[in-house]
Design a protein around this motif. Structure first.
Motif, PDB file in Angstrom:
ATOM      1  N   UNK A 245     -21.627   7.803  45.959  1.00  0.00           N
ATOM      2  CA  UNK A 245     -21.257   7.352  47.312  1.00  0.00           C
ATOM      3  C   UNK A 245     -22.348   6.488  47.930  1.00  0.00           C
ATOM      4  N   UNK A 246     -21.914   5.560  48.756  1.00  0.00           N
ATOM      5  CA  UNK A 246     -22.854   4.682  49.442  1.00  0.00           C
ATOM      6  C   UNK A 246     -23.450   5.396  50.648  1.00  0.00           C
ATOM      7  N   UNK A 247     -24.762   5.210  50.862  1.00  0.00           N
ATOM      8  CA  UNK A 247     -25.434   5.742  52.045  1.00  0.00           C
ATOM      9  C   UNK A 247     -25.548   4.685  53.138  1.00  0.00           C
ATOM     10  N   UNK A 248     -25.115   3.463  52.842  1.00  0.00           N
ATOM     11  CA  UNK A 248     -25.223   2.365  53.802  1.00  0.00           C
ATOM     12  C   UNK A 248     -23.874   1.956  54.372  1.00  0.00           C
ATOM     13  N   UNK A 249     -22.837   2.039  53.554  1.00  0.00           N
ATOM     14  CA  UNK A 249     -21.494   1.647  53.990  1.00  0.00           C
ATOM     15  C   UNK A 249     -20.619   2.901  54.006  1.00  0.00           C
ATOM     16  N   UNK A 250     -20.189   3.362  55.164  1.00  0.00           N
ATOM     17  CA  UNK A 250     -19.376   4.586  55.236  1.00  0.00           C
ATOM     18  C   UNK A 250     -18.068   4.446  54.450  1.00  0.00           C
ATOM     19  N   UNK A 251     -17.725   5.497  53.705  1.00  0.00           N
ATOM     20  CA  UNK A 251     -16.462   5.516  52.978  1.00  0.00           C
ATOM     21  C   UNK A 251     -16.377   4.550  51.835  1.00  0.00           C
ATOM     22  N   UNK A 253     -18.174   3.200  47.811  1.00  0.00           N
ATOM     23  CA  UNK A 253     -18.981   3.564  46.645  1.00  0.00           C
ATOM     24  C   UNK A 253     -20.215   2.665  46.616  1.00  0.00           C
ATOM     25  N   UNK A 254     -21.315   3.265  46.126  1.00  0.00           N
ATOM     26  CA  UNK A 254     -22.513   2.460  45.888  1.00  0.00           C
ATOM     27  C   UNK A 254     -22.514   1.926  44.464  1.00  0.00           C
ATOM     28  N   UNK A 255     -21.981   2.721  43.537  1.00  0.00           N
ATOM     29  CA  UNK A 255     -21.893   2.290  42.139  1.00  0.00           C
ATOM     30  C   UNK A 255     -20.810   3.095  41.444  1.00  0.00           C
ATOM     31  N   UNK A 256     -20.291   2.534  40.367  1.00  0.00           N
ATOM     32  CA  UNK A 256     -19.313   3.215  39.521  1.00  0.00           C
ATOM     33  C   UNK A 256     -20.019   3.737  38.284  1.00  0.00           C
ATOM     34  N   UNK A 257     -19.627   4.909  37.829  1.00  0.00           N
ATOM     35  CA  UNK A 257     -20.176   5.505  36.613  1.00  0.00           C
ATOM     36  C   UNK A 257     -19.252   5.152  35.452  1.00  0.00           C
ATOM     37  N   UNK A 258     -19.834   4.641  34.370  1.00  0.00           N
ATOM     38  CA  UNK A 258     -19.053   4.075  33.281  1.00  0.00           C
ATOM     39  C   UNK A 258     -19.266   4.836  31.977  1.00  0.00           C
ATOM     40  N   UNK A 282     -14.841   0.266  49.475  1.00  0.00           N
ATOM     41  CA  UNK A 282     -14.094   1.294  50.213  1.00  0.00           C
ATOM     42  C   UNK A 282     -12.773   1.628  49.515  1.00  0.00           C
ATOM     43  N   UNK A 283     -12.100   0.595  49.050  1.00  0.00           N
ATOM     44  CA  UNK A 283     -10.819   0.805  48.376  1.00  0.00           C
ATOM     45  C   UNK A 283     -11.006   1.605  47.081  1.00  0.00           C
ATOM     46  N   UNK A 284     -12.074   1.328  46.359  1.00  0.00           N
ATOM     47  CA  UNK A 284     -12.341   2.071  45.129  1.00  0.00           C
ATOM     48  C   UNK A 284     -12.613   3.545  45.402  1.00  0.00           C
ATOM     49  N   UNK A 285     -13.385   3.829  46.448  1.00  0.00           N
ATOM     50  CA  UNK A 285     -13.662   5.223  46.786  1.00  0.00           C
ATOM     51  C   UNK A 285     -12.373   5.970  47.133  1.00  0.00           C
ATOM     52  N   UNK A 286     -11.516   5.331  47.899  1.00  0.00           N
ATOM     53  CA  UNK A 286     -10.257   5.962  48.292  1.00  0.00           C
ATOM     54  C   UNK A 286      -9.391   6.269  47.068  1.00  0.00           C
ATOM     55  N   UNK A 287      -9.364   5.352  46.108  1.00  0.00           N
ATOM     56  CA  UNK A 287      -8.567   5.569  44.907  1.00  0.00           C
ATOM     57  C   UNK A 287      -9.183   6.624  43.999  1.00  0.00           C
ATOM     58  N   UNK A 288     -10.509   6.579  43.857  1.00  0.00           N
ATOM     59  CA  UNK A 288     -11.174   7.525  42.956  1.00  0.00           C
ATOM     60  C   UNK A 288     -11.201   8.940  43.503  1.00  0.00           C
ATOM     61  N   UNK A 289     -11.185   9.087  44.827  1.00  0.00           N
ATOM     62  CA  UNK A 289     -11.169  10.427  45.411  1.00  0.00           C
ATOM     63  C   UNK A 289      -9.923  11.211  45.008  1.00  0.00           C
TER      64      UNK A 289
END
Length: 349
Positions: A245-251, A253-258, A282-289
């Motif tokens: 998760x990103x600590x700078x942009x709410x909601x 991802x900071x990076x994806x794990x591959x 943000x869209x990626x975090x919502x989908x991955x959650x």
């Protein structure tokens, strides 16, 4: 000397108009006679795939063309319909209306075109992210109205299956069909020149690389080595197994794990934190959650990591591998749709 009188014919000529017409009985066809050369159009053709090589081959038996950065498609053209299939056989006809219209204009004969759908940026270069956005992203349902097809092979034409013909012959037929075409279906030009010089120009122009094709080979499905790809920058598909998760942009991802495959198992190959915008993060975090799991396919040590089921496949550019088996300088290009997911990278056993 008088001529002898002509001998009357043994049978009178049937020239009376009042005699009934009679036809001879139809004889059965001799099975030894050759059949008419007609091949039914295949419902689907498993594509020929290019084998990755670090250097381009040399020799008069090779032809070269640009490597396009898009979605591999087969366009089936029939007198009454057009079908567009992805490399995995999914029907995406409704998603490429401009290509469908251009295909109809090539009729009414039957043919199968093999090619790549792309969206060009303001510099005339293919842009994978723009192509995805035109389709509504992964799982999106939007029709891509600004995409076009670069056709590079002709597999079937006018009732004839051409896959057994050598590539150069198929290519000649394709060129005659698409000469001067500049609409939504275009010819992918090939070049008979020094491959290293061509690769250098491709890399300087911001293209992905070049493809080498053997002149005398038939069309064979799979990675046979008949087609080779040489890339400017390495680019492959990897499984997304979580995010930080990103600590700078709410909601976001900071990076994806591959992860990549090794045998039948997934192996963690590092994270990617560049290449996506804040909105995309943000869209990626919502989908991955929606894919969080307590039984991840890999074991990763780290704080605040969110592990997910391996449902997403990301296309990643990178510069090589580190000594401990991680991607070097990776950059995110996009999430591939399941219908067009490329082969996930496999590590050597």
């Amino acid at each position: 000397m008088t001529k002898r009188p002509r001998k009357p014919p043994s049978k009178p000529l049937l020239n009376e108009t009042d005699l009934p017409l009679q036809s001879r009985p139809i004889r059965k066809r001799d099975p030894k006679q050759p059949q008419l050369p007609f091949d039914p159009m295949p419902e689907r053709v498993e594509p020929c795939l290019a084998l990755l090589k670090p250097k381009a081959p040399h020799g008069p038996e090779w032809l070269f063309e640009i490597k396009w950065d898009g979605y591999r498609l087969a366009v089936h053209i029939e007198p009454n319909r057009v079908r567009i299939l992805t490399r995995n056989g999914h029907d995406w006809t409704h998603r490429f209306p401009a290509i469908v219209d251009a295909a109809k204009a090539l009729g009414p004969t039957t043919m199968i075109l093999d090619g790549e759908a792309v969206v060009l940026d303001e510099h005339g270069l293919p842009n994978f992210g723009m192509l995805q956005n035109s389709l509504g992203g992964r799982g999106g349902k939007l029709p891509s109205r600004n995409s076009l097809l670069y056709a590079f092979d002709l597999l079937y034409f006018d009732g004839h299956d051409l896959r057994g013909m050598e590539y150069e012959g198929r290519r000649s037929m394709l060129e005659s069909l698409l000469v001067g075409a500049d609409g939504s279906i275009r010819l992918s030009e090939n070049f008979d020149e020094d491959p290293e010089e061509m690769l250098r120009h491709a890399c300087q122009s911001g293209l992905e690389g070049i493809i080498a094709k053997h002149r005398d080979r038939p069309y064979r499905s799979g990675r046979t080595g008949d087609w080779l790809k040489i890339k400017c920058v390495l680019s492959d598909s990897f499984t997304v197994v979580g995010y930080e998760p990103s600590t700078k942009v709410p909601g976001a991802v900071a990076s994806l794990l591959l992860a990549a495959y090794k045998g039948v198992d997934h192996v963690y190959v590092g994270g990617v934190g560049t290449g996506f915008s804040q909105d995309e993060a943000r869209r990626l975090k919502k989908q991955l959650d929606k894919l969080k799991t307590r039984l991840p396919p890999v074991t990763i040590r780290g704080k605040n990591l969110v592990l997910t089921a391996p449902a997403f496949i990301a296309e990643i550019e990178y510069r090589g591998w580190t000594h401990d088996g991680k991607l070097r300088h990776p950059s995110f290009k996009g999430i591939r749709d399941e219908a067009d997911a490329g082969d996930v990278y496999r590590l050597p056993d």
